[in-house]
Design a protein around this motif. Structure first.
Motif, PDB file in Angstrom:
ATOM      1  N   MET A 563      -1.546  -5.646 -10.095  1.00 16.09           N
ATOM      2  CA  MET A 563      -2.588  -5.811 -11.111  1.00 16.09           C
ATOM      3  C   MET A 563      -2.086  -5.246 -12.431  1.00 16.09           C
ATOM      4  O   MET A 563      -1.214  -4.380 -12.460  1.00 16.09           O
ATOM      5  CB  MET A 563      -3.874  -5.098 -10.691  1.00 16.09           C
ATOM      6  N   LYS A 564      -2.649  -5.762 -13.503  1.00 19.16           N
ATOM      7  CA  LYS A 564      -2.333  -5.276 -14.845  1.00 19.16           C
ATOM      8  C   LYS A 564      -3.579  -4.698 -15.492  1.00 19.16           C
ATOM      9  O   LYS A 564      -4.623  -5.362 -15.532  1.00 19.16           O
ATOM     10  CB  LYS A 564      -1.801  -6.407 -15.724  1.00 19.16           C
ATOM     11  N   SER A 565      -3.477  -3.472 -15.965  1.00 22.48           N
ATOM     12  CA  SER A 565      -4.536  -2.840 -16.760  1.00 22.48           C
ATOM     13  C   SER A 565      -5.919  -3.017 -16.156  1.00 22.48           C
ATOM     14  O   SER A 565      -6.895  -3.294 -16.862  1.00 22.48           O
ATOM     15  CB  SER A 565      -4.510  -3.354 -18.201  1.00 22.48           C
ATOM     16  N   GLY A 566      -6.022  -2.944 -14.849  1.00 20.38           N
ATOM     17  CA  GLY A 566      -7.316  -2.969 -14.191  1.00 20.38           C
ATOM     18  C   GLY A 566      -7.875  -4.341 -13.921  1.00 20.38           C
ATOM     19  O   GLY A 566      -8.958  -4.487 -13.373  1.00 20.38           O
ATOM     20  N   LEU A 592       0.477  -2.016 -11.816  1.00 19.18           N
ATOM     21  CA  LEU A 592       0.475  -1.257 -10.564  1.00 19.18           C
ATOM     22  C   LEU A 592       0.642  -2.236  -9.414  1.00 19.18           C
ATOM     23  O   LEU A 592      -0.110  -3.219  -9.305  1.00 19.18           O
ATOM     24  CB  LEU A 592      -0.832  -0.483 -10.402  1.00 19.18           C
ATOM     25  N   ALA A 593       1.607  -1.987  -8.566  1.00 21.51           N
ATOM     26  CA  ALA A 593       1.889  -2.881  -7.438  1.00 21.51           C
ATOM     27  C   ALA A 593       1.563  -2.211  -6.116  1.00 21.51           C
ATOM     28  O   ALA A 593       1.380  -1.001  -6.042  1.00 21.51           O
ATOM     29  CB  ALA A 593       3.351  -3.317  -7.462  1.00 21.51           C
ATOM     30  N   ASN A 594       1.507  -3.040  -5.083  1.00 23.93           N
ATOM     31  CA  ASN A 594       1.156  -2.602  -3.724  1.00 23.93           C
ATOM     32  C   ASN A 594      -0.264  -2.034  -3.732  1.00 23.93           C
ATOM     33  O   ASN A 594      -0.495  -0.859  -3.432  1.00 23.93           O
ATOM     34  CB  ASN A 594       2.153  -1.586  -3.185  1.00 23.93           C
ATOM     35  N   LEU A 595      -1.209  -2.889  -4.047  1.00 27.81           N
ATOM     36  CA  LEU A 595      -2.598  -2.473  -4.187  1.00 27.81           C
ATOM     37  C   LEU A 595      -3.121  -1.902  -2.881  1.00 27.81           C
ATOM     38  O   LEU A 595      -2.899  -2.443  -1.798  1.00 27.81           O
ATOM     39  CB  LEU A 595      -3.467  -3.666  -4.624  1.00 27.81           C
ATOM     40  N   ASN A 596      -3.824  -0.793  -3.015  1.00 28.96           N
ATOM     41  CA  ASN A 596      -4.389  -0.073  -1.866  1.00 28.96           C
ATOM     42  C   ASN A 596      -3.313   0.444  -0.913  1.00 28.96           C
ATOM     43  O   ASN A 596      -3.617   0.883   0.195  1.00 28.96           O
ATOM     44  CB  ASN A 596      -5.378  -0.938  -1.078  1.00 28.96           C
ATOM     45  N   TYR A 600       4.161  -2.068   3.407  1.00 28.71           N
ATOM     46  CA  TYR A 600       5.047  -1.023   3.916  1.00 28.71           C
ATOM     47  C   TYR A 600       6.314  -0.976   3.067  1.00 28.71           C
ATOM     48  O   TYR A 600       7.389  -1.400   3.465  1.00 28.71           O
ATOM     49  CB  TYR A 600       5.376  -1.306   5.378  1.00 28.71           C
ATOM     50  N   TYR A 601       6.165  -0.488   1.855  1.00 27.10           N
ATOM     51  CA  TYR A 601       7.306  -0.336   0.968  1.00 27.10           C
ATOM     52  C   TYR A 601       6.934   0.627  -0.145  1.00 27.10           C
ATOM     53  O   TYR A 601       5.769   0.829  -0.459  1.00 27.10           O
ATOM     54  CB  TYR A 601       7.750  -1.681   0.384  1.00 27.10           C
ATOM     55  N   ARG A 602       7.952   1.253  -0.710  1.00 32.62           N
ATOM     56  CA  ARG A 602       7.754   2.082  -1.883  1.00 32.62           C
ATOM     57  C   ARG A 602       7.930   1.222  -3.129  1.00 32.62           C
ATOM     58  O   ARG A 602       8.570   0.168  -3.080  1.00 32.62           O
ATOM     59  CB  ARG A 602       8.746   3.251  -1.907  1.00 32.62           C
ATOM     60  N   VAL A 603       7.390   1.724  -4.247  1.00 33.86           N
ATOM     61  CA  VAL A 603       7.492   0.986  -5.504  1.00 33.86           C
ATOM     62  C   VAL A 603       8.049   1.895  -6.585  1.00 33.86           C
ATOM     63  O   VAL A 603       7.658   3.062  -6.699  1.00 33.86           O
ATOM     64  CB  VAL A 603       6.124   0.443  -5.956  1.00 33.86           C
ATOM     65  N   ASN A 604       8.962   1.355  -7.355  1.00 40.34           N
ATOM     66  CA  ASN A 604       9.476   2.042  -8.534  1.00 40.34           C
ATOM     67  C   ASN A 604       9.335   1.089  -9.723  1.00 40.34           C
ATOM     68  O   ASN A 604       9.292  -0.136  -9.542  1.00 40.34           O
ATOM     69  CB  ASN A 604      10.941   2.441  -8.333  1.00 40.34           C
ATOM     70  N   ILE A 628      -7.533   5.389  -4.326  1.00 43.96           N
ATOM     71  CA  ILE A 628      -6.244   5.318  -3.675  1.00 43.96           C
ATOM     72  C   ILE A 628      -5.154   5.024  -4.680  1.00 43.96           C
ATOM     73  O   ILE A 628      -4.009   5.440  -4.533  1.00 43.96           O
ATOM     74  CB  ILE A 628      -6.249   4.265  -2.539  1.00 43.96           C
ATOM     75  N   HIS A 629      -5.495   4.310  -5.765  1.00 40.82           N
ATOM     76  CA  HIS A 629      -4.478   4.031  -6.775  1.00 40.82           C
ATOM     77  C   HIS A 629      -4.068   5.299  -7.503  1.00 40.82           C
ATOM     78  O   HIS A 629      -2.909   5.477  -7.865  1.00 40.82           O
ATOM     79  CB  HIS A 629      -5.010   3.007  -7.786  1.00 40.82           C
ATOM     80  N   ARG A 630      -5.007   6.187  -7.710  1.00 43.05           N
ATOM     81  CA  ARG A 630      -4.656   7.439  -8.356  1.00 43.05           C
ATOM     82  C   ARG A 630      -3.759   8.264  -7.436  1.00 43.05           C
ATOM     83  O   ARG A 630      -2.846   8.943  -7.890  1.00 43.05           O
ATOM     84  CB  ARG A 630      -5.928   8.211  -8.728  1.00 43.05           C
ATOM     85  N   ALA A 631      -4.040   8.210  -6.148  1.00 44.13           N
ATOM     86  CA  ALA A 631      -3.182   8.928  -5.206  1.00 44.13           C
ATOM     87  C   ALA A 631      -1.811   8.284  -5.120  1.00 44.13           C
ATOM     88  O   ALA A 631      -0.807   8.960  -4.947  1.00 44.13           O
ATOM     89  CB  ALA A 631      -3.833   8.940  -3.827  1.00 44.13           C
ATOM     90  N   GLN A 632      -1.755   6.966  -5.266  1.00 44.59           N
ATOM     91  CA  GLN A 632      -0.502   6.247  -5.069  1.00 44.59           C
ATOM     92  C   GLN A 632       0.561   6.685  -6.061  1.00 44.59           C
ATOM     93  O   GLN A 632       1.735   6.748  -5.738  1.00 44.59           O
ATOM     94  CB  GLN A 632      -0.751   4.741  -5.211  1.00 44.59           C
TER      95      GLN A 632
END
Length: 931
Positions: A563-566, A592-596, A600-604, A628-632
């Motif tokens: 997603m972009k900017s919400g 932000l990628a890998n929503l919620n 099974y992957y990390r994102v950089n 969860i996005h804030r935690a991500q």
């Protein structure tokens, strides 16, 4: 899950975006089997004889004979067993608890052979006739060959019967044996548990057969694909009750209904003086909760009874299949190695996993009970009715049950909102652990004698779309039989083929194999400046040499949601190492990628996108409206910068994520030269962040006199108090010590809020001395509630007095002081104390042989122990000690734990690298913040 973050376009993408990645974690955590074998034999006596003769033609070189292989030959199939067992609940003249038994099994010959090879371990067999240990008869008019010789292969745990002539294909035979074994206290096979009630010692005879301990109770074909019907009779003294998989038909000499066709590892029986609660008579399935009389009569089993029937009905509907048995017994055992075991119709539990007392237990205790019950009942269909063919597919059973445990708990307790709150974080926590070691995951070649304790964690995602993964025909088609994972892929492919709206980039088999047949998982890098996305094999030790070849070149089919900017959400399959994807290109929006965190992957990201995310988090963290996005984006790499906004945060999941990353710093630094300055700087920094949270909970709980109104806030209150005390927030230590002192003055009335007990016990004992510790120890010894005892077991490890920690360590190897089931936990808890860690390391090495003897076949125990006590290792000296320990064990006859030590060595190497690269930067950053 929260609304607005599932993509409603092609179902196939959502399916794999939600689920496929979790398979690897299930596989890595659930299927660990070693080739460690029992070393000691039961001494023969009283007319029994253990034959240890080597096999014919045996030499010192490896043999290719069938009795020297760990797998049974494919020549015979069991149809049914008749087993009679008589456990003695009092010791004999030598002080041993023994059992005797008689066993017959009906065999069908499927390939011509003159050998009968059947599992047997640590059983002494009576000579039945002609100096042999078995009798063989034909069934249905068939004549049986003469037995020439019987012997035992200790290494492979086989009784071998050599026949004069071949068995006839298609014919059936009856093999009969009489034997004797020890009812030991090693928590495996047919073993004993004991407890004290009203000053009287009570002995329980019980079982734990998974994975390969049914052979310790009677000779059997002890592999999961060798399903059979079991006719069981138990002899037991007056005043005791006998339970088994089937419903009891008689008493004293209790005969049971024949079981359904099932695997040996699901067989269970219990003889005890337990009492029970039962479901109303009008229920179509008899449900009974069994346990110690004191626990049942005090109401500790009430909650389990109240949720079991609704969960069973929910699962019947979920599976579209009626529960196949007439009863469901659930038994709480005083001594049990695992959390619970899904024996068909007779589920066994640790007391803490089945009993709940609302006056004493916490929210977490209650949640644990309902999720464990659901997990085990989910296995009644998926695992028991349909069973994996071999142990390398255990992840399939455990992953499914782990996912369903949240669904069933959510159904039983809808107000908790477990699926969209607790479940999300647990998925995040376990699916992407801080480490992935090269060469320690995803092995396909296992011997079936080591079982991981991580089977249930982090494995739920693969099952999130039941309608696709588990078609109604799957259970029906494979009922009472065995499958491999490809059978499930076949069913899934049928669903895809039947629905033209599902568009996938490849076949189910090809997509899934890339996830389960390759070690580890990818890190996906997204460059928002160029729109280039790429994947790379993630390794905690980037310089490691991966010596495990992959047919897929460590390239995954990765389902990316973003997603972009919400807003402006999207989806994309990354099918190659690198690809260009224009929609992800941006110069202004944060992406932000890998929503919620469902993949099974990390994102950089590129540095510019990280900056935009951090700016958004600091300026308006609620605009990342799914917590969860804030935690991500609170991860190890950016943990310090992303925590700057935390003084505004009140939600549980971001705080929990931040705290776990915060704790990692101290795991790595608490024994380095920067620890003193780091402790001061980091505590000062986090003190400023957590104080508003501590004050917030003080207000909403009316000065700590009531629970927070929201369920998730009740969890976050624990974080607030724990972190406030750890960082020195004014009033926190005083609060915990005041509660604990009040309890010391009146031991019969504990004033500490149930959810805060573990935090209060730890902080008060850490701040106190011997008086506080001795009081906690006495309360631990006096506790009749397992959940309360567990909290005290942890709290006692927090003392700052080295001599008390040493005394506690000595207590752990005294079975009359600390139960064997709790030993690994207690030792690991002590190792978490910076003062206790070196004491534990010396203690475990000095007592390794003693521990090994106590936990024969204890890979489950040792894996947990080694992982726990070495997680702080981060220096070259630590590494050298680990390597020397590995060499010492290899040179001894006690080889338990070698795989866990190898994993610890890899983790230590990664920790060393992380510390060397980050300690200066961490210190400099903290200095800048305090400037």
């Amino acid at each position: 899950m929260g609304k607005g973050f599932y993509i409603s376009k092609p179902l196939g993408f959502v399916l794999f975006g939600l689920g496929v990645g979790a398979v690897l974690t299930i596989f890595a955590l659930s299927v660990v089997y070693s080739q460690e074998k029992r070393k000691n034999e039961v001494n023969a006596r009283d007319g029994t004889r253990m034959v240890t003769t080597a096999a014919p033609h045996s030499t010192s070189a490896p043999s290719n004979e069938p009795w020297d292989k760990y797998r049974l030959p494919d020549t015979l199939l069991p149809a049914y067993y008749n087993v009679t067992l008589w456990p003695r609940l009092v010791p004999d003249e030598q002080g041993m608890y023994i059992f005797t038994g008689k066993s017959g099994v009906a065999l069908t010959c499927v390939k011509e052979t003159n050998l009968i090879i059947i599992h047997s371990n640590e059983l002494n067999f009576t000579l039945t006739s002609e100096m042999h240990h078995a009798k063989l008869a034909g069934l249905g008019g068939t004549s049986a060959p003469v037995i020439l010789k019987t012997w035992f292969q200790i290494q492979t745990q086989f009784m071998v019967i050599l026949l004069k002539d071949n068995l006839q294909v298609g014919k059936s035979y009856w093999l009969y044996m009489e034997f004797r074994g020890e009812l030991s206290d090693d928590l495996g096979g047919f073993y004993r548990s004991q407890y004290t009630e009203n000053g009287v010692k009570k002995v329980v005879a019980t079982t734990q057969m998974q994975p390969t301990a049914a052979r310790n109770a009677f000779p059997c074909f002890d592999e999961p694909s060798m399903k059979a019907v079991f006719h069981l009779t138990l002899l037991h003294p007056p005043g005791t009750v006998a339970l088994a998989n089937g419903m009891e038909l008689e008493v004293l000499q209790t005969r049971f209904e024949p079981t359904e066709k099932m695997s040996t590892y699901l067989l269970a029986f219990v003889i005890s003086e337990f009492t029970n609660l039962r479901s109303p008579s009008e229920a179509n399935v008899l449900i009974r909760i069994w346990g110690r009389r004191e626990a049942i009569e005090s109401g500790q089993g009430d909650y389990a009874l109240s949720v079991t029937f609704p969960i069973l009905k929910y699962l019947e509907n979920y599976y579209n299949t009626t529960y196949p048995l007439s009863k469901s017994d659930q038994v709480a055992l005083p001594d049990f190695a695992a959390g619970a075991m899904e024996n068909w119709g007779l589920v066994t539990y640790r007391e803490q996993s089945l009993f709940y007392d609302p006056k004493v237990s916490s929210n977490e205790d209650k949640e644990w009970v309902v999720t464990v019950i659901t997990h085990e009942l989910a296995h009644m269909w998926f695992g028991n009715l349909v069973t994996m063919r071999w142990w390398n597919d255990l992840w399939l059973n455990e992953g499914f049950a782990s996912y369903v445990s949240y669904l069933g708990a959510d159904y039983a307790e809808p107000t908790w909102n477990i699926v969209s709150n607790i479940y999300i974080f647990k998925y995040y926590e376990y699916i992407l652990p801080p480490a992935s070691c090269e060469g320690t995951q995803n092995e396909l070649s296992f011997s079936p004698e080591e079982r991981s304790d991580g089977a249930a964690t982090g494995s739920e995602g693969v099952w999130r779309r039941r309608s696709c993964f588990l078609s109604p025909n799957y259970l029906h088609e494979y009922a009472y039989s065995n499958t491999v994972y490809t059978d499930l892929w076949k069913k899934l492919q049928e669903v895809v083929d039947a629905d033209s709206s599902i568009q996938l980039p490849a076949s189910i088999n090809e997509i899934m194999n890339r996830w389960i047949l390759q070690m580890g998982f990818p890190v996906v890098t997204i460059n928002t400046r160029t729109g280039i996305i790429s994947q790379q094999h993630f390794l905690i030790h980037p310089d490691a040499v991966v010596d495990k070849p992959s047919d897929y070149n460590y390239e995954w089919f990765v389902p990316i949601t973003w997603m972009k900017s919400g807003s402006n959400m999207g989806q994309h399959w990354l099918l190659t190492k690198t690809a260009s994807y224009e929609p992800m290109k941006t110069d202004t929006d944060w992406l932000l990628a890998n929503l919620n965190v469902t993949g099974y992957y990390r994102v950089n990201y590129d540095p510019q996108n990280w900056e935009r995310l951090l700016t958004q988090l600091t300026a308006d963290h609620k605009n990342l409206n799914m917590i969860i996005h804030r935690a991500q984006i609170i991860n190890i790499t950016l943990a310090l910068r992303t925590t700057k906004y935390l003084y505004e945060e009140k939600e549980y999941i971001p705080w929990e994520s931040a705290i776990r990353n915060f704790e990692y710093f101290f795991l790595m630094f608490d024994r380095t030269e920067v620890y003193g300055p780091l402790q001061v700087s980091l505590f000062t920094y986090y003190k400023k962040k957590v104080k508003p949270l501590f004050d917030h909970f003080k207000v909403i709980t009316s000065n700590w006199t009531r629970k927070p109104p929201r369920y998730m806030d009740q969890y976050n209150q624990i974080n607030a108090v724990s972190m406030a005390c750890k960082t020195g927030v004014k009033g926190c230590s005083e609060l915990t010590r005041m509660w604990y002192r009040q309890w010391m003055k009146n031991p019969d009335s504990n004033p500490i809020p149930t959810n805060l007990k573990i935090t209060v016990y730890c902080n008060a004992i850490a701040a106190g001395g011997v008086e506080e510790w001795d009081f906690g120890w006495q309360m631990f010894k006096n506790s009749t509630i397992a959940a309360e005892a567990e909290k005290l077991l942890y709290g006692l490890s927090c003392t700052k007095e080295p001599w008390l920690l040493n005394r506690y360590l000595e207590f752990t190897i005294e079975p009359n002081l600390v139960r064997k089931q709790d030993v690994a936990f207690a030792i690991v808890y002590i190792s978490g104390n910076v003062i206790g860690q070196p004491l534990v390391w010396d203690f475990v090495r000095a007592n390794w042989e003693h521990l090994t003897k106590d936990y024969d076949d204890g890979s489950f125990f040792f894996g947990r122990l080694i992982r726990g006590i070495t997680r702080k290792f981060s220096t070259e000296f630590d590494l050298q000690q680990l390597q020397r320990f590995k060499e010492d064990i290899a040179a001894s006859s006690f080889s338990f734990g070698t795989q866990a030590i190898e994993q610890a060595i890899e983790q230590t190497k990664a920790n060393i690298k992380w510390v060397s690269e980050n300690k200066v930067q961490v210190m400099n950053w903290l200095i800048e913040q305090s400037a």
